[in-house]
Design a protein around this motif. Structure first.
Motif, PDB file in Angstrom:
ATOM      1  N   SER A  62      -4.132  15.024  -2.572  1.00  0.00           N
ATOM      2  CA  SER A  62      -3.525  16.317  -2.238  1.00  0.00           C
ATOM      3  C   SER A  62      -2.015  16.302  -2.419  1.00  0.00           C
ATOM      4  O   SER A  62      -1.392  17.348  -2.624  1.00  0.00           O
ATOM      5  CB  SER A  62      -3.865  16.701  -0.799  1.00  0.00           C
ATOM      6  OG  SER A  62      -3.137  15.906   0.140  1.00  0.00           O
ATOM      7  N   LEU A  63      -1.418  15.105  -2.367  1.00  0.00           N
ATOM      8  CA  LEU A  63       0.028  14.970  -2.572  1.00  0.00           C
ATOM      9  C   LEU A  63       0.394  14.784  -4.040  1.00  0.00           C
ATOM     10  O   LEU A  63       1.575  14.675  -4.372  1.00  0.00           O
ATOM     11  CB  LEU A  63       0.568  13.785  -1.758  1.00  0.00           C
ATOM     12  CG  LEU A  63       0.476  13.896  -0.236  1.00  0.00           C
ATOM     13  CD1 LEU A  63       0.966  12.607   0.411  1.00  0.00           C
ATOM     14  CD2 LEU A  63       1.269  15.089   0.279  1.00  0.00           C
ATOM     15  N   GLY A  64      -0.614  14.710  -4.914  1.00  0.00           N
ATOM     16  CA  GLY A  64      -0.349  14.583  -6.345  1.00  0.00           C
ATOM     17  C   GLY A  64      -0.593  13.223  -6.936  1.00  0.00           C
ATOM     18  O   GLY A  64      -0.291  12.994  -8.118  1.00  0.00           O
ATOM     19  N   ALA A  65      -1.139  12.288  -6.170  1.00  0.00           N
ATOM     20  CA  ALA A  65      -1.440  10.971  -6.726  1.00  0.00           C
ATOM     21  C   ALA A  65      -2.570  11.077  -7.735  1.00  0.00           C
ATOM     22  O   ALA A  65      -3.543  11.806  -7.516  1.00  0.00           O
ATOM     23  CB  ALA A  65      -1.826  10.003  -5.618  1.00  0.00           C
ATOM     24  N   PRO A  66      -2.478  10.368  -8.867  1.00  0.00           N
ATOM     25  CA  PRO A  66      -3.561  10.413  -9.862  1.00  0.00           C
ATOM     26  C   PRO A  66      -4.845   9.825  -9.278  1.00  0.00           C
ATOM     27  O   PRO A  66      -4.878   8.658  -8.901  1.00  0.00           O
ATOM     28  CB  PRO A  66      -3.013   9.532 -11.000  1.00  0.00           C
ATOM     29  CG  PRO A  66      -1.532   9.485 -10.788  1.00  0.00           C
ATOM     30  CD  PRO A  66      -1.337   9.539  -9.317  1.00  0.00           C
ATOM     31  N   ALA A  67      -5.893  10.630  -9.196  1.00  0.00           N
ATOM     32  CA  ALA A  67      -7.135  10.200  -8.554  1.00  0.00           C
ATOM     33  C   ALA A  67      -7.720   8.965  -9.211  1.00  0.00           C
ATOM     34  O   ALA A  67      -8.309   8.105  -8.544  1.00  0.00           O
ATOM     35  CB  ALA A  67      -8.147  11.342  -8.575  1.00  0.00           C
ATOM     36  N   GLU A  68      -7.553   8.851 -10.540  1.00  0.00           N
ATOM     37  CA  GLU A  68      -8.149   7.732 -11.269  1.00  0.00           C
ATOM     38  C   GLU A  68      -7.480   6.404 -10.952  1.00  0.00           C
ATOM     39  O   GLU A  68      -8.012   5.339 -11.273  1.00  0.00           O
ATOM     40  CB  GLU A  68      -8.109   7.985 -12.771  1.00  0.00           C
ATOM     41  CG  GLU A  68      -6.710   8.019 -13.386  1.00  0.00           C
ATOM     42  CD  GLU A  68      -6.031   9.372 -13.255  1.00  0.00           C
ATOM     43  OE1 GLU A  68      -4.943   9.539 -13.844  1.00  0.00           O
ATOM     44  OE2 GLU A  68      -6.593  10.259 -12.570  1.00  0.00           O
ATOM     45  N   ARG A  69      -6.321   6.439 -10.318  1.00  0.00           N
ATOM     46  CA  ARG A  69      -5.626   5.193  -9.982  1.00  0.00           C
ATOM     47  C   ARG A  69      -5.886   4.736  -8.548  1.00  0.00           C
ATOM     48  O   ARG A  69      -5.453   3.663  -8.154  1.00  0.00           O
ATOM     49  CB  ARG A  69      -4.119   5.358 -10.170  1.00  0.00           C
ATOM     50  CG  ARG A  69      -3.679   5.689 -11.578  1.00  0.00           C
ATOM     51  CD  ARG A  69      -2.175   5.688 -11.683  1.00  0.00           C
ATOM     52  NE  ARG A  69      -1.711   6.298 -12.939  1.00  0.00           N
ATOM     53  CZ  ARG A  69      -0.434   6.478 -13.249  1.00  0.00           C
ATOM     54  NH1 ARG A  69       0.504   6.091 -12.404  1.00  0.00           N
ATOM     55  NH2 ARG A  69      -0.093   7.051 -14.393  1.00  0.00           N
ATOM     56  N   ILE A  70      -6.578   5.550  -7.764  1.00  0.00           N
ATOM     57  CA  ILE A  70      -6.789   5.231  -6.354  1.00  0.00           C
ATOM     58  C   ILE A  70      -8.138   4.537  -6.172  1.00  0.00           C
ATOM     59  O   ILE A  70      -9.165   5.008  -6.665  1.00  0.00           O
ATOM     60  CB  ILE A  70      -6.736   6.502  -5.487  1.00  0.00           C
ATOM     61  CG1 ILE A  70      -5.421   7.255  -5.714  1.00  0.00           C
ATOM     62  CG2 ILE A  70      -6.886   6.142  -4.014  1.00  0.00           C
ATOM     63  CD1 ILE A  70      -5.338   8.565  -4.963  1.00  0.00           C
ATOM     64  N   VAL A  71      -8.120   3.432  -5.456  1.00  0.00           N
ATOM     65  CA  VAL A  71      -9.329   2.667  -5.183  1.00  0.00           C
ATOM     66  C   VAL A  71      -9.430   2.453  -3.674  1.00  0.00           C
ATOM     67  O   VAL A  71      -8.459   2.038  -3.035  1.00  0.00           O
ATOM     68  CB  VAL A  71      -9.316   1.300  -5.896  1.00  0.00           C
ATOM     69  CG1 VAL A  71     -10.589   0.524  -5.599  1.00  0.00           C
ATOM     70  CG2 VAL A  71      -9.122   1.479  -7.393  1.00  0.00           C
ATOM     71  N   VAL A  72     -10.595   2.733  -3.109  1.00  0.00           N
ATOM     72  CA  VAL A  72     -10.826   2.495  -1.687  1.00  0.00           C
ATOM     73  C   VAL A  72     -11.442   1.112  -1.513  1.00  0.00           C
ATOM     74  O   VAL A  72     -12.545   0.851  -1.990  1.00  0.00           O
ATOM     75  CB  VAL A  72     -11.754   3.561  -1.080  1.00  0.00           C
ATOM     76  CG1 VAL A  72     -11.998   3.267   0.401  1.00  0.00           C
ATOM     77  CG2 VAL A  72     -11.166   4.951  -1.258  1.00  0.00           C
ATOM     78  N   ILE A  73     -10.706   0.222  -0.874  1.00  0.00           N
ATOM     79  CA  ILE A  73     -11.207  -1.112  -0.532  1.00  0.00           C
ATOM     80  C   ILE A  73     -11.052  -1.265   0.979  1.00  0.00           C
ATOM     81  O   ILE A  73      -9.937  -1.443   1.471  1.00  0.00           O
ATOM     82  CB  ILE A  73     -10.449  -2.226  -1.272  1.00  0.00           C
ATOM     83  CG1 ILE A  73     -10.576  -2.048  -2.786  1.00  0.00           C
ATOM     84  CG2 ILE A  73     -10.974  -3.594  -0.846  1.00  0.00           C
ATOM     85  CD1 ILE A  73      -9.857  -3.116  -3.595  1.00  0.00           C
ATOM     86  N   PRO A  74     -12.137  -1.188   1.733  1.00  0.00           N
ATOM     87  CA  PRO A  74     -12.026  -1.236   3.198  1.00  0.00           C
ATOM     88  C   PRO A  74     -11.477  -2.573   3.689  1.00  0.00           C
ATOM     89  O   PRO A  74     -11.532  -3.598   2.997  1.00  0.00           O
ATOM     90  CB  PRO A  74     -13.470  -1.031   3.663  1.00  0.00           C
ATOM     91  CG  PRO A  74     -14.177  -0.432   2.500  1.00  0.00           C
ATOM     92  CD  PRO A  74     -13.512  -0.986   1.284  1.00  0.00           C
ATOM     93  N   PHE A  75     -10.942  -2.540   4.889  1.00  0.00           N
ATOM     94  CA  PHE A  75     -10.549  -3.779   5.558  1.00  0.00           C
ATOM     95  C   PHE A  75     -11.761  -4.687   5.687  1.00  0.00           C
ATOM     96  O   PHE A  75     -12.912  -4.241   5.629  1.00  0.00           O
ATOM     97  CB  PHE A  75     -10.003  -3.483   6.956  1.00  0.00           C
ATOM     98  CG  PHE A  75      -8.586  -2.994   6.982  1.00  0.00           C
ATOM     99  CD1 PHE A  75      -7.535  -3.847   6.707  1.00  0.00           C
ATOM    100  CD2 PHE A  75      -8.309  -1.672   7.302  1.00  0.00           C
ATOM    101  CE1 PHE A  75      -6.224  -3.398   6.745  1.00  0.00           C
ATOM    102  CE2 PHE A  75      -7.003  -1.211   7.351  1.00  0.00           C
ATOM    103  CZ  PHE A  75      -5.952  -2.078   7.068  1.00  0.00           C
TER     104      PHE A  75
END
Length: 276
Positions: A62-75
């Motif tokens: 929502s802040l403009g970060a490229p979605a394709e660069r974001i990876v969710v890796i849980p603790f």
């Protein structure tokens, strides 16, 4: 490994002539950090953006970060150190709560346990290396509440083992405050009663590994705590489910493998010390 390093390095990538590959891992979030990133559009200067929960991923997009660069890796948690403790080892009526006061709603929890037949132990501090702005909690406590802190990891492990379940009253935050406590409790075989925070719903599965309570709802907290006290078999079941989930998904081996595969996927070089 932290936004405290990732944000300055992203700024250097923006101003220096020779750009470096950058993987930035975000564990917390603040208005100050958001202001710096959005003002200078620093997400564009990060090759990979690792976050610990889906709510922070959605917020970054929502802040403009490229979605394709974001990876969710849980603790993850060291499930060998925080080993499974049989439910029979717990002290009847003993509940544990812990974590830095700045992101905990201890006042709601303390009000919820008033006049309940419980012994509530609160470790109101973070790890020894945490840069805490608020130490301790500024509330009156009753005879059935013990507030202290500054324990070693081995002492904290013992606290998990003697508790029937863990109470985690966090504020509703976009990042996963409370995830470390949740994973340590689950690894120890303890159910978690927690606030339904946006950043924590990825970790506590309501009805399976714990109970989620709406933020600030004292009566809902009281009901959840009373339910697990009156139904110890449910506390046992949720604790065992939590341990199984840690063993299957949220342990250090899986965590390291996820980071390694992410770096390989994005073809980001990894520096290896020659004498390692």
């Amino acid at each position: 490994l932290s936004e405290r390093a990732g944000i300055p390095l992203a700024f250097l990538n923006r101003v220096l002539p020779r750009r470096q590959s950058l993987v930035a891992m975000f564990t917390c979030w603040s208005h100050r950090q958001e202001g710096a990133i959005t003002r200078f559009n620093l997400f564009e200067n990060m090759d990979v953006i690792i976050v610990k929960c889906n709510s922070l991923r959605d917020h970054f997009i929502s802040l403009g970060a490229p979605a394709e660069r974001i990876v969710v890796i849980p603790f993850a948690v060291d499930d060998q150190f925080y080993n499974f403790a049989p439910f029979e080892d717990a002290e009847p009526g003993h509940i544990l709560s812990l974590g830095e006061a700045r992101c905990r709603d201890y006042a709601t929890l303390i009000e919820a346990v008033e006049n309940l037949p419980v012994n509530l132990e609160i470790l109101a501090s973070g790890h020894w290396y945490a840069r805490e702005k608020e130490k301790g909690i500024q509330v009156d406590t009753s005879a059935n509440i013990n507030v202290h802190g500054g324990l070693s990891n081995s002492e904290v492990r013992s606290c998990y083992q003697r508790s029937q379940f863990v109470a985690l009253p966090v504020f509703d935050l976009v990042y996963s405050a409370g995830a470390t406590v949740t994973l340590e409790a689950m690894s120890s075989g303890r159910a978690v009663v927690a606030t339904r925070s946006r950043g924590l719903v990825d970790y506590v599965v309501d009805g399976k590994t714990g109970i989620l309570v709406e933020p600030g709802n004292v009566e809902a907290w009281r009901q959840a705590i009373t339910y697990l006290l009156d139904h110890p078999e449910e506390a046992r079941r949720m604790g065992e489910n939590g341990r199984k989930r840690v063993e299957a998904e949220l342990n250090l081996e899986r965590y390291v493998a996820s980071i390694k595969s992410t770096l390989a996927q994005f073809e980001v070089g990894v520096y290896e010390h020659a004498h390692a």
